[in-house]
Design a protein around this motif. Structure first.
Motif, PDB file in Angstrom:
ATOM      1  N   THR A 122       2.038   6.389 -13.836  1.00 24.06           N
ATOM      2  CA  THR A 122       1.069   5.661 -13.027  1.00 24.06           C
ATOM      3  C   THR A 122       1.623   4.339 -12.513  1.00 24.06           C
ATOM      4  O   THR A 122       2.356   3.640 -13.211  1.00 24.06           O
ATOM      5  CB  THR A 122      -0.234   5.401 -13.807  1.00 24.06           C
ATOM      6  OG1 THR A 122      -1.129   4.657 -12.991  1.00 24.06           O
ATOM      7  CG2 THR A 122       0.031   4.629 -15.092  1.00 24.06           C
ATOM      8  N   GLU A 123       1.258   4.001 -11.301  1.00 25.48           N
ATOM      9  CA  GLU A 123       1.624   2.726 -10.704  1.00 25.48           C
ATOM     10  C   GLU A 123       0.560   1.666 -10.977  1.00 25.48           C
ATOM     11  O   GLU A 123       0.861   0.491 -11.068  1.00 25.48           O
ATOM     12  CB  GLU A 123       1.790   2.899  -9.189  1.00 25.48           C
ATOM     13  CG  GLU A 123       2.143   1.640  -8.419  1.00 25.48           C
ATOM     14  CD  GLU A 123       3.626   1.324  -8.416  1.00 25.48           C
ATOM     15  OE1 GLU A 123       4.012   0.282  -7.870  1.00 25.48           O
ATOM     16  OE2 GLU A 123       4.392   2.123  -8.963  1.00 25.48           O
ATOM     17  N   SER A 124      -0.695   2.102 -11.099  1.00 31.10           N
ATOM     18  CA  SER A 124      -1.793   1.148 -11.208  1.00 31.10           C
ATOM     19  C   SER A 124      -2.309   0.961 -12.629  1.00 31.10           C
ATOM     20  O   SER A 124      -2.863  -0.080 -12.952  1.00 31.10           O
ATOM     21  CB  SER A 124      -2.962   1.602 -10.321  1.00 31.10           C
ATOM     22  OG  SER A 124      -3.564   2.761 -10.867  1.00 31.10           O
ATOM     23  N   GLY A 125      -2.174   1.998 -13.472  1.00 32.32           N
ATOM     24  CA  GLY A 125      -2.757   1.936 -14.814  1.00 32.32           C
ATOM     25  C   GLY A 125      -4.258   2.047 -14.818  1.00 32.32           C
ATOM     26  O   GLY A 125      -4.911   1.859 -15.844  1.00 32.32           O
ATOM     27  N   ASP A 126      -4.847   2.390 -13.687  1.00 32.19           N
ATOM     28  CA  ASP A 126      -6.299   2.466 -13.513  1.00 32.19           C
ATOM     29  C   ASP A 126      -6.822   3.784 -14.068  1.00 32.19           C
ATOM     30  O   ASP A 126      -6.386   4.860 -13.665  1.00 32.19           O
ATOM     31  CB  ASP A 126      -6.621   2.349 -12.020  1.00 32.19           C
ATOM     32  CG  ASP A 126      -8.108   2.319 -11.729  1.00 32.19           C
ATOM     33  OD1 ASP A 126      -8.911   2.634 -12.627  1.00 32.19           O
ATOM     34  OD2 ASP A 126      -8.472   1.983 -10.589  1.00 32.19           O
ATOM     35  N   ARG A 127      -7.781   3.699 -14.977  1.00 34.19           N
ATOM     36  CA  ARG A 127      -8.313   4.892 -15.641  1.00 34.19           C
ATOM     37  C   ARG A 127      -8.837   5.927 -14.648  1.00 34.19           C
ATOM     38  O   ARG A 127      -8.712   7.126 -14.866  1.00 34.19           O
ATOM     39  CB  ARG A 127      -9.424   4.492 -16.611  1.00 34.19           C
ATOM     40  CG  ARG A 127     -10.030   5.681 -17.356  1.00 34.19           C
ATOM     41  CD  ARG A 127     -11.117   5.248 -18.323  1.00 34.19           C
ATOM     42  NE  ARG A 127     -11.651   6.390 -19.064  1.00 34.19           N
ATOM     43  CZ  ARG A 127     -12.586   6.306 -20.000  1.00 34.19           C
ATOM     44  NH1 ARG A 127     -13.086   5.119 -20.316  1.00 34.19           N
ATOM     45  NH2 ARG A 127     -13.016   7.393 -20.620  1.00 34.19           N
TER      46      ARG A 127
ATOM     47  N   PHE B 160      -0.692  -4.358 -16.012  1.00 31.43           N
ATOM     48  CA  PHE B 160      -1.363  -3.767 -14.852  1.00 31.43           C
ATOM     49  C   PHE B 160      -2.471  -4.682 -14.330  1.00 31.43           C
ATOM     50  O   PHE B 160      -2.665  -4.805 -13.120  1.00 31.43           O
ATOM     51  CB  PHE B 160      -1.964  -2.410 -15.226  1.00 31.43           C
ATOM     52  CG  PHE B 160      -0.948  -1.329 -15.439  1.00 31.43           C
ATOM     53  CD1 PHE B 160      -0.114  -0.930 -14.409  1.00 31.43           C
ATOM     54  CD2 PHE B 160      -0.839  -0.687 -16.667  1.00 31.43           C
ATOM     55  CE1 PHE B 160       0.816   0.082 -14.591  1.00 31.43           C
ATOM     56  CE2 PHE B 160       0.086   0.326 -16.865  1.00 31.43           C
ATOM     57  CZ  PHE B 160       0.915   0.720 -15.827  1.00 31.43           C
ATOM     58  N   VAL B 161      -3.207  -5.316 -15.239  1.00 30.44           N
ATOM     59  CA  VAL B 161      -4.315  -6.177 -14.824  1.00 30.44           C
ATOM     60  C   VAL B 161      -3.796  -7.390 -14.068  1.00 30.44           C
ATOM     61  O   VAL B 161      -4.294  -7.737 -12.986  1.00 30.44           O
ATOM     62  CB  VAL B 161      -5.145  -6.623 -16.041  1.00 30.44           C
ATOM     63  CG1 VAL B 161      -6.253  -7.576 -15.614  1.00 30.44           C
ATOM     64  CG2 VAL B 161      -5.728  -5.414 -16.757  1.00 30.44           C
ATOM     65  N   GLU B 162      -2.795  -8.060 -14.639  1.00 30.27           N
ATOM     66  CA  GLU B 162      -2.274  -9.270 -14.003  1.00 30.27           C
ATOM     67  C   GLU B 162      -1.637  -8.956 -12.653  1.00 30.27           C
ATOM     68  O   GLU B 162      -1.801  -9.705 -11.686  1.00 30.27           O
ATOM     69  CB  GLU B 162      -1.258  -9.949 -14.926  1.00 30.27           C
ATOM     70  CG  GLU B 162      -1.842 -10.435 -16.243  1.00 30.27           C
ATOM     71  CD  GLU B 162      -3.005 -11.398 -16.043  1.00 30.27           C
ATOM     72  OE1 GLU B 162      -2.955 -12.211 -15.096  1.00 30.27           O
ATOM     73  OE2 GLU B 162      -3.967 -11.331 -16.826  1.00 30.27           O
ATOM     74  N   LEU B 163      -0.916  -7.842 -12.583  1.00 32.27           N
ATOM     75  CA  LEU B 163      -0.311  -7.454 -11.312  1.00 32.27           C
ATOM     76  C   LEU B 163      -1.383  -7.142 -10.275  1.00 32.27           C
ATOM     77  O   LEU B 163      -1.260  -7.491  -9.092  1.00 32.27           O
ATOM     78  CB  LEU B 163       0.596  -6.232 -11.515  1.00 32.27           C
ATOM     79  CG  LEU B 163       1.879  -6.481 -12.316  1.00 32.27           C
ATOM     80  CD1 LEU B 163       2.563  -5.153 -12.636  1.00 32.27           C
ATOM     81  CD2 LEU B 163       2.818  -7.399 -11.544  1.00 32.27           C
ATOM     82  N   SER B 164      -2.458  -6.479 -10.724  1.00 30.02           N
ATOM     83  CA  SER B 164      -3.544  -6.135  -9.815  1.00 30.02           C
ATOM     84  C   SER B 164      -4.231  -7.389  -9.289  1.00 30.02           C
ATOM     85  O   SER B 164      -4.508  -7.508  -8.087  1.00 30.02           O
ATOM     86  CB  SER B 164      -4.556  -5.233 -10.541  1.00 30.02           C
ATOM     87  OG  SER B 164      -5.650  -4.936  -9.715  1.00 30.02           O
TER      88      SER B 164
ATOM     89  N   GLY C  56      -2.962  -3.133  -7.389  1.00 28.02           N
ATOM     90  CA  GLY C  56      -4.016  -3.627  -6.527  1.00 28.02           C
ATOM     91  C   GLY C  56      -5.073  -2.585  -6.253  1.00 28.02           C
ATOM     92  O   GLY C  56      -6.120  -2.887  -5.710  1.00 28.02           O
ATOM     93  N   GLY C  57      -4.803  -1.320  -6.617  1.00 26.85           N
ATOM     94  CA  GLY C  57      -5.828  -0.302  -6.514  1.00 26.85           C
ATOM     95  C   GLY C  57      -5.838   0.497  -5.242  1.00 26.85           C
ATOM     96  O   GLY C  57      -6.565   1.471  -5.126  1.00 26.85           O
ATOM     97  N   ALA C  58      -5.054   0.109  -4.226  1.00 19.32           N
ATOM     98  CA  ALA C  58      -5.043   0.876  -2.986  1.00 19.32           C
ATOM     99  C   ALA C  58      -4.381   2.222  -3.234  1.00 19.32           C
ATOM    100  O   ALA C  58      -3.423   2.326  -3.999  1.00 19.32           O
ATOM    101  CB  ALA C  58      -4.304   0.117  -1.900  1.00 19.32           C
ATOM    102  N   PRO C  59      -4.877   3.293  -2.592  1.00 21.90           N
ATOM    103  CA  PRO C  59      -4.292   4.619  -2.813  1.00 21.90           C
ATOM    104  C   PRO C  59      -2.879   4.701  -2.294  1.00 21.90           C
ATOM    105  O   PRO C  59      -2.541   4.100  -1.265  1.00 21.90           O
ATOM    106  CB  PRO C  59      -5.237   5.555  -2.034  1.00 21.90           C
ATOM    107  CG  PRO C  59      -5.903   4.691  -1.036  1.00 21.90           C
ATOM    108  CD  PRO C  59      -6.016   3.333  -1.655  1.00 21.90           C
ATOM    109  N   LEU C  60      -2.055   5.443  -3.018  1.00 21.55           N
ATOM    110  CA  LEU C  60      -0.669   5.646  -2.600  1.00 21.55           C
ATOM    111  C   LEU C  60      -0.607   6.850  -1.674  1.00 21.55           C
ATOM    112  O   LEU C  60      -0.580   7.988  -2.111  1.00 21.55           O
ATOM    113  CB  LEU C  60       0.225   5.892  -3.822  1.00 21.55           C
ATOM    114  CG  LEU C  60       0.431   4.687  -4.738  1.00 21.55           C
ATOM    115  CD1 LEU C  60       1.125   5.115  -6.007  1.00 21.55           C
ATOM    116  CD2 LEU C  60       1.245   3.622  -4.033  1.00 21.55           C
ATOM    117  N   VAL C  61      -0.618   6.593  -0.392  1.00 23.40           N
ATOM    118  CA  VAL C  61      -0.568   7.657   0.609  1.00 23.40           C
ATOM    119  C   VAL C  61       0.576   7.350   1.537  1.00 23.40           C
ATOM    120  O   VAL C  61       0.719   6.234   2.016  1.00 23.40           O
ATOM    121  CB  VAL C  61      -1.886   7.730   1.415  1.00 23.40           C
ATOM    122  CG1 VAL C  61      -1.840   8.869   2.409  1.00 23.40           C
ATOM    123  CG2 VAL C  61      -3.065   7.909   0.486  1.00 23.40           C
ATOM    124  N   GLY C  62       1.402   8.327   1.806  1.00 26.89           N
ATOM    125  CA  GLY C  62       2.525   8.140   2.720  1.00 26.89           C
ATOM    126  C   GLY C  62       2.054   7.752   4.097  1.00 26.89           C
ATOM    127  O   GLY C  62       0.963   8.114   4.528  1.00 26.89           O
TER     128      GLY C  62
END
Length: 748
Positions: A170-175, A209-213, A671-677
């Protein structure tokens, strides 16, 4: 705002109409007068620095109506706008579906792509330090080491193993990125709450993940969060959200309850025991441990419900617990500058919580309500919450920024006054605000039937009788599944699900129940299979968006009044009655009207939807307050004719089109934005659609989620002597990302 690279105001800044038209085309929408009216009202409110309440019915397109002017405001001022939602479902829709397409559409008009981020509470993210053993093992995690073959322990172990594997990708660590989800017990093994976190003292803070977000959120135009996080930020002054002067609160009918929940405290004998155990073997900690049995005995002797006055024995016990907790804090508090590890921080957090809750209860604040609830699993629980948060919300949320509140259900009985009163917008000293109802584009009488099963007995407290299950069975069978069941309690939902599974097993109809999995996963399963039903309680009454033929029947088992013994509702009712008002109508009936309107809103999600909403509570037409409740619902075509309804459901089932494709969430970046090409995003924006699913990920590198197809292209390209620069150009990615992935795959 330091480090934020916002451009100066664009000389020929596009007007709102131009921006909204582009966004609507990007999502495949159509012109909607209510949407335009709402967007203009949002823009006007910001210009006048006045608050706005907007009721926007289903189908209005309210998300775009506030997102577009919010983005425009951010570009003009250089300050981000904040959007707060009540439910994860709406939060995910905005971040994963709406904003990527809006951003793509507005980029040519604004000179750059608008940026956005998702910010949540700390416990929603993986904790890197906990993953590497930086915190003591939880009691439930310790069970795993016993080698038991017990099914529950085995399942927990499998879930934790899966979480650790996912943590590597995971890049975001978001559940919410994890699909299917895991149980709360498993998630607790890899996450910490705000009080347990080591903060800047954590050895892995640079990878947090939180601090980076949150750092990423400082650099964006629009931040999406939830009511609770926004409330904590405002009430506790933590400044977790960057400086802003526009706040949009969607699902605003939930704001009062979410804020109340955020500042509700509780105390149990087990929480005292856990705090003492974590504090170690000091003298004060031992004294705190001795308080456990005493508190358990005192709470066990108290009846369920509100405490109009604190019994003397309870006061004495709470004083002893408070003093022991205070002494324990002094005993375990580290010296200034001393290193604090995970175990010490968890001890400090647990003991501090016990001290704060006991102190608050003993203060007996004017607005606080104290009550006891006997829980089958946790034992006696002592809770304390404010009877009203209106003045707190007025002071902390409506000061020094423009607030736009919107929902499909803000106006009751033709007035915004009921909702406005709960959030501090009525009475002396209230700030100026405007109320606006932009209606709905749907033809409700032609699209849906409101059926009341008047032949059923009024609901009782002993569970549903067989005749109610018979009614549900007939309705579901006629609909061929396609049913969302909204129940007033978890017990009622589970009982109905169990009964229907037994009755409908041979009909090929699947019945899911809230609690079987994470709610977003259950909703997606329901939406992808016409023969599936989903039963549940409060969380399903709002935020569930299943258009098309997957949901053609919504069942509501009973009018969702608050429980007669609900401490907060009864306290509010009594207070209003003492002032000469109608406590029942102001509290219970208003609560029920809001819930019913939200539940009914699950049925018709777009202009070609058809269906039936079935009320299994005859009081919907027989009680003296029935007309008030009915006026809060969309104007469906009403009937009590059971035969007609069963025939209509059968016809809908026979003529139903295929279910709609379901959006599957993919990976999210920091930051939570979706990873889309880039190419996928552009294609989706151009077609007004979103990808139904992504190819399985094999890794995340530098914020890009690699698919199996892309990895294969790398292999084939390098085998054919194609350079990394050429591959990067072909994949529309930065060369350093391609180089990193090539190295990961061992292709060099």
């Amino acid at each position: 705002m330091g480090g934020t690279a916002y451009p100066e105001a664009v000389p020929d800044f596009p007007d709102l109409t131009t921006l909204l038209d582009a966004a609507v085309r990007a999502v495949g929408g159509a012109d909607r007068p209510g949407q335009v009216q709402m967007a203009q009202a949002v823009e006007r409110a910001v210009e006048r620095e006045e608050h706005l309440l907007v009721q926007a019915g289903t189908g209005t397109g309210k998300s775009l109506a506030y997102l577009v002017p919010a983005i425009a405001h951010a570009f003009r001022t250089g300050k981000p706008a904040i959007v707060a939602t009540a439910t994860l479902a709406l939060q995910a829709q905005i971040v994963d579906r709406d904003l990527p397409r809006i951003a793509e559409a507005l980029a040519p008009l604004l000179g750059r792509r608008p940026t956005f981020a998702l910010v949540k509470g700390r416990s929603n993210y993986l904790c890197q330090h906990k993953l590497v053993g930086g915190f003591p093992e939880d009691d439930e995690a310790a069970l795993l080491s016993l080698g038991s073959v017990d099914r529950e322990r085995s399942r927990l172990g499998d879930e934790v193993t899966r979480l650790r594997e996912w943590a590597e990708l995971t890049e975001s660590g978001d559940r919410d990125e994890l699909v299917p989800g895991v149980s709360n017990r498993a998630w607790r093994q890899v996450s910490v709450n705000a009080h347990e976190c080591l903060g800047s003292r954590c050895p892995m803070v640079a990878e947090c993940f939180v601090e980076l977000s949150r750092e990423a959120a400082k650099e964006v135009d629009l931040i999406v969060t939830n009511h609770s996080f926004m409330a904590i930020d405002a009430f506790e002054g933590r400044f977790m959200l960057p400086e802003h002067d526009l706040l949009v609160v969607d699902e605003a009918h939930e704001l009062t309850d979410r804020v109340t929940s955020t500042i509700t405290d509780e105390l149990t004998s087990s929480s005292v025991s856990v705090a003492a155990r974590r504090a170690g073997k000091g003298e004060a900690a031992a004294r705190l441990e001795e308080m456990t049995d005493l508190l358990a005995d005192v709470l066990a002797d108290l009846p369920d419900g509100k405490l109009t006055a604190l019994p003397e024995r309870l006061v004495t016990t709470l004083q002893l617990v408070r003093d022991a907790a205070h002494a324990t804090l002094s005993e375990i508090k580290p010296d200034k500058g001393a290193e604090v590890d995970g175990a010490k921080q968890m001890a400090l957090a647990a003991v501090d919580d016990v001290h704060d809750v006991t102190s608050r209860v003993l203060e007996e604040r004017d607005l606080d309500v104290v009550w006891v609830n006997h829980d089958q699993r946790r034992g006696a629980v002592l809770r304390v919450a404010p009877m009203s948060v209106a003045m707190m919300v007025r002071e902390k949320i409506f000061q020094e920024r423009t607030v736009v509140l919107t929902s499909a259900t803000l106006e009751l009985g033709g007035s915004f006054d009921a909702v406005a009163g709960t959030i501090g917008l009525r009475g002396a000293g209230s700030p100026p605000w405007e109320g606006l109802d932009v209606g709905s584009p749907f033809d409700y009488p032609q699209q849906a039937i409101a059926y009341v099963a008047k032949h059923l007995p009024p609901p009782g407290r002993d569970g549903a009788p067989t005749v109610v299950f018979d009614e549900i069975e007939e309705l579901v069978r006629a609909a061929g599944g396609r049913t969302l069941g909204l129940f007033s309690s978890r017990r009622a939902a589970e009982a109905a699900a169990e009964e229907m599974r037994a009755r409908l097993a041979d009909d090929g109809i699947t019945v899911l129940c809230q609690g079987d999995d994470q709610l977003p996963t259950l909703v997606r399963r329901f939406a992808t299979d016409a023969s599936t039903c989903l039963f549940g309680t409060l969380s399903l009454w709002q935020g569930v968006d299943v258009p098309g033929s997957a949901c053609q029947l919504v069942i509501i088992d009973r009018i969702p009044f608050p429980r007669p013994d609900d401490p907060l509702s009864s306290a509010r009712t009594e207070a209003i009655s003492r002032m000469g008002g109608n406590g029942f109508m102001a509290v219970s009936a208003t609560h029920a009207a809001l819930r019913l309107a939200q539940g009914a809103g699950r049925l018709i999600r777009r202009s070609d939807d058809r269906g039936v909403i079935a009320f299994l509570d005859s009081r919907m037409i027989s009680a003296r307050y029935a007309s008030f409740l009915q006026k809060s619902l969309p104007p469906f075509w009403p009937t009590t004719d059971r035969t007609l309804v069963l025939r209509a459901l059968s016809t809908l089932d026979e003529t139903a089109s295929d279910v709609e494709p379901v959006f599957e969430p993919g990976a999210r970046g920091i930051g939570g934005a979706p990873l889309v090409g880039p190419s996928a995003a552009a294609s989706a924006a151009a077609q007004g659609t979103v990808p139904v699913a992504r190819s399985p990920r094999t890794a995340v590198t530098g914020g890009h989620a690699w698919t199996q197809e892309q990895d294969e292209e790398l292999r084939e390209g390098l085998a054919s002597a194609v350079t990394v620069e050429e591959l990067a150009e072909h994949l529309e990615l930065a060369p350093d990302l391609v180089t990193a992935r090539v190295n990961q795959l061992g292709l060099v």
